[in-house]
Design an enzyme around this catalytic site. Sequence first.
Site: not given
Length: 317
Positions: A17, A128, A152, A174
Site C-alpha cells: 500500500d 479503484k 475502495t 478499511f
Amino acid sequence: MPSKLDQLRTMSTVVADTGDMESIRAFKPTDATTNPSLILKASQLPAYARLVEEAIVWGRRQNAMVGDVTDRIAINFGSELTKIVPGRVSTEVDADLSFDTDASVAKAKKFIALYKERGISHDRILIKVASTWEGIQAVKRLQAEGIDCNMTLIFSIAQAIAAADAGAFLISPFVGRILDWHKKAGGGPYTPETDPGVKSVREIYTYYKAYGIKTVVMGASFRSTGEVEALAGCDRLTISPELLEALSKEEGELKPQLDPNHVGPAPAKIAMDEKHFRWMMNEDQMATEKLSDGIRLFAHDLAALRTMVEQRLTAAA
C-alpha cells in the site's frame, strides 16, 4: 522459523500500500495499490521526480490540461509499479467523481487506454473506485466490459454486498479507519480480537464465503501488525511499508485466522437495491462519516497534486 511476513505470504496475497518503489522492491509483494494521497507523497520524493517531470514536460509540449497531466503522473507511477510486482496495480479514479457514474466510467476507460498505449494489458490493472452507490453502478458497467475494479473506502457490510452484486473483482475494507472512528467516539480499549475494523472484515469475509461470492476481500488501512495478524488468511491484505518491515522482523508462529472452508455462521443474506443500500448507510453513522471523510481526503490530496502541476506548468512556460 520464518518471519511473520513470510508466514503471512503462505496464507494471504500480500499487497504493498504505497507509491514508494524502493519499499516495494524490498518487500516483494504480489500486487501494489496507490491512491491520490500516496501518489502526492511519493511525487515529493527526489527518487520519483523524473515521473513527475516527464508528465510536466509532456504537458507543456501538448499544451495539456492540468487534469491530463495529473492523470499522466498516476499512469507513470502505475507503469513503474507493473515492472516491479508480478500481479495487479490499482489506479484510482478521481475522488471528486465519486458521485458521477458516467464520469467515473469515462475516467476508468481513459486510464485503461493510457496503460494500453504503453503496452500494459488491462488484466494487469485494477481500477479503484469509491464505494458510493454511484461508484458501485460505475463498477457494474466496467466489470460487464471486462475492466476489473477495486472498490475502495469500504466501511460496511452494505457496501460490500452492493459491490459483490455489481461484480466487483475486489473490495478494500478499511480496517484502521473503522478503528479510528470508534476510538474517537470513546470506544475501547481494543485488542486485535475486539478491534471493530477487524470484526467488520471478518463479517464481510464470512458473508462472501458462505454465499459463494467470488469478489476478493482485501483488508486495507492497518494501524498495527496486530490487526494484520488478526486477518491472516484473508484473500489479500494491502499493507504499508512500515508494517511490512515490522512483520519481516517479527518471529513466532502466525496462525491463520480466516479459512474459506471454515467460516462459521454467516449474516442473513440481503437482497440489495438502492433504497436498501442508502438506508443501511444512513443507519451506520461510522460508515457514512468515514466514506465521506475518505472521499474528502483523497479529493484534497488530488487537488494539491493538481495545484503543484499547475504551478510547475506555469513555471515551465
